[in-house]
Design a protein around this motif. Structure first.
Motif, PDB file in Angstrom:
ATOM      1  N   PRO A  29       1.015  -1.245   0.066  1.00 29.05           N
ATOM      2  CA  PRO A  29      -0.024  -0.068  -0.110  1.00 29.05           C
ATOM      3  C   PRO A  29       0.803   1.240   0.042  1.00 29.05           C
ATOM      4  O   PRO A  29       1.965   1.407   0.510  1.00 29.05           O
ATOM      5  N   GLU A  30       0.509   2.140  -0.552  1.00 24.29           N
ATOM      6  CA  GLU A  30       1.266   3.539  -0.701  1.00 24.29           C
ATOM      7  C   GLU A  30       1.775   3.969   0.545  1.00 24.29           C
ATOM      8  O   GLU A  30       2.778   4.661   0.570  1.00 24.29           O
ATOM      9  N   ASN A  31       0.993   3.942   1.714  1.00 20.60           N
ATOM     10  CA  ASN A  31       1.268   4.342   3.194  1.00 20.60           C
ATOM     11  C   ASN A  31       1.935   3.463   3.917  1.00 20.60           C
ATOM     12  O   ASN A  31       2.196   3.895   4.976  1.00 20.60           O
ATOM     13  N   ALA A  32       2.621   2.407   3.307  1.00 20.77           N
ATOM     14  CA  ALA A  32       3.088   1.630   4.297  1.00 20.77           C
ATOM     15  C   ALA A  32       4.472   1.953   4.629  1.00 20.77           C
ATOM     16  O   ALA A  32       5.104   2.776   3.762  1.00 20.77           O
ATOM     17  N   SER A  33       5.096   1.803   5.810  1.00 17.53           N
ATOM     18  CA  SER A  33       6.168   1.984   6.294  1.00 17.53           C
ATOM     19  C   SER A  33       7.027   1.176   7.139  1.00 17.53           C
ATOM     20  O   SER A  33       6.388   0.153   7.305  1.00 17.53           O
ATOM     21  N   GLU A  34       8.131   1.256   7.318  1.00 14.49           N
ATOM     22  CA  GLU A  34       9.088   0.362   8.181  1.00 14.49           C
ATOM     23  C   GLU A  34       8.414   0.060   9.557  1.00 14.49           C
ATOM     24  O   GLU A  34       7.804   0.938  10.260  1.00 14.49           O
ATOM     25  N   GLY A  35       8.202  -1.087   9.896  1.00 11.80           N
ATOM     26  CA  GLY A  35       7.630  -1.694  11.020  1.00 11.80           C
ATOM     27  C   GLY A  35       6.065  -1.954  10.830  1.00 11.80           C
ATOM     28  O   GLY A  35       5.639  -2.738  11.978  1.00 11.80           O
ATOM     29  N   GLU A  50      -4.246  -3.026  13.627  1.00 12.77           N
ATOM     30  CA  GLU A  50      -4.477  -3.565  14.819  1.00 12.77           C
ATOM     31  C   GLU A  50      -3.176  -4.485  15.542  1.00 12.77           C
ATOM     32  O   GLU A  50      -2.693  -4.328  16.547  1.00 12.77           O
ATOM     33  N   ALA A  51      -2.662  -5.166  14.685  1.00 16.77           N
ATOM     34  CA  ALA A  51      -1.370  -5.863  14.926  1.00 16.77           C
ATOM     35  C   ALA A  51      -0.291  -5.117  15.003  1.00 16.77           C
ATOM     36  O   ALA A  51       0.511  -5.420  15.968  1.00 16.77           O
ATOM     37  N   ALA A  52      -0.096  -4.030  14.374  1.00 19.67           N
ATOM     38  CA  ALA A  52       1.046  -3.164  14.382  1.00 19.67           C
ATOM     39  C   ALA A  52       0.972  -2.364  15.959  1.00 19.67           C
ATOM     40  O   ALA A  52       1.987  -2.247  16.496  1.00 19.67           O
ATOM     41  N   LYS A  53      -0.317  -2.166  16.395  1.00 13.77           N
ATOM     42  CA  LYS A  53      -0.549  -1.343  17.345  1.00 13.77           C
ATOM     43  C   LYS A  53       0.033  -2.302  18.607  1.00 13.77           C
ATOM     44  O   LYS A  53       0.666  -1.818  19.611  1.00 13.77           O
ATOM     45  N   ALA A  54      -0.400  -3.525  18.449  1.00 12.89           N
ATOM     46  CA  ALA A  54      -0.167  -4.613  19.419  1.00 12.89           C
ATOM     47  C   ALA A  54       1.205  -4.817  19.512  1.00 12.89           C
ATOM     48  O   ALA A  54       1.963  -4.894  20.734  1.00 12.89           O
ATOM     49  N   ARG A  55       1.798  -4.781  18.472  1.00 13.81           N
ATOM     50  CA  ARG A  55       3.414  -5.126  18.285  1.00 13.81           C
ATOM     51  C   ARG A  55       4.090  -4.197  19.019  1.00 13.81           C
ATOM     52  O   ARG A  55       5.225  -4.069  19.898  1.00 13.81           O
ATOM     53  N   GLY A  56       3.753  -2.851  18.710  1.00 13.80           N
ATOM     54  CA  GLY A  56       4.274  -1.503  19.202  1.00 13.80           C
ATOM     55  C   GLY A  56       4.270  -1.618  20.682  1.00 13.80           C
ATOM     56  O   GLY A  56       5.171  -1.160  21.366  1.00 13.80           O
ATOM     57  N   LYS A  57       3.210  -1.908  21.336  1.00 11.83           N
ATOM     58  CA  LYS A  57       2.837  -1.929  22.847  1.00 11.83           C
ATOM     59  C   LYS A  57       3.813  -3.052  23.435  1.00 11.83           C
ATOM     60  O   LYS A  57       4.470  -2.875  24.174  1.00 11.83           O
ATOM     61  N   SER A  58       3.780  -4.264  22.623  1.00 14.19           N
ATOM     62  CA  SER A  58       4.961  -5.329  23.105  1.00 14.19           C
ATOM     63  C   SER A  58       6.415  -4.886  23.223  1.00 14.19           C
ATOM     64  O   SER A  58       7.000  -5.008  24.047  1.00 14.19           O
TER      65      SER A  58
END
Length: 71
Positions: A29-35, A50-58
């Motif tokens: 997707p055009e707005n994809a970024s590292e992480g 949602e998975a990115a948010k959970a990963r960030g919290k972890s």
């Protein structure tokens, strides 16, 4: 979980299950970024917010623990 590790020019290096592979950046997707966490399916590649948010919290919790509980 599939994560965008980094970009190298027009190539996206993704990590999945401890293995890295490369895909053309134009497939993301055009707005994809590292992480970002992505989902690869027959219909294309989408971002999993949602998975990115959970990963960030972890990752934050792990870093906090390594620092002895200091924020």
């Amino acid at each position: 979980m599939t994560v965008i590790d980094r970009f190298e020019g027009n190539i996206a290096v993704i990590e999945e299950g401890g293995h890295k592979r490369e895909i053309p950046r134009e497939l993301l997707p055009e707005n994809a970024s590292e992480g970002d966490v992505i989902i690869i399916s027959e219909s294309g590649i989408t971002l999993d917010h949602e998975a990115a948010k959970a990963r960030g919290k972890s990752l934050f919790m792990r870093l906090t623990k390594l620092m002895g509980g200091r924020k």
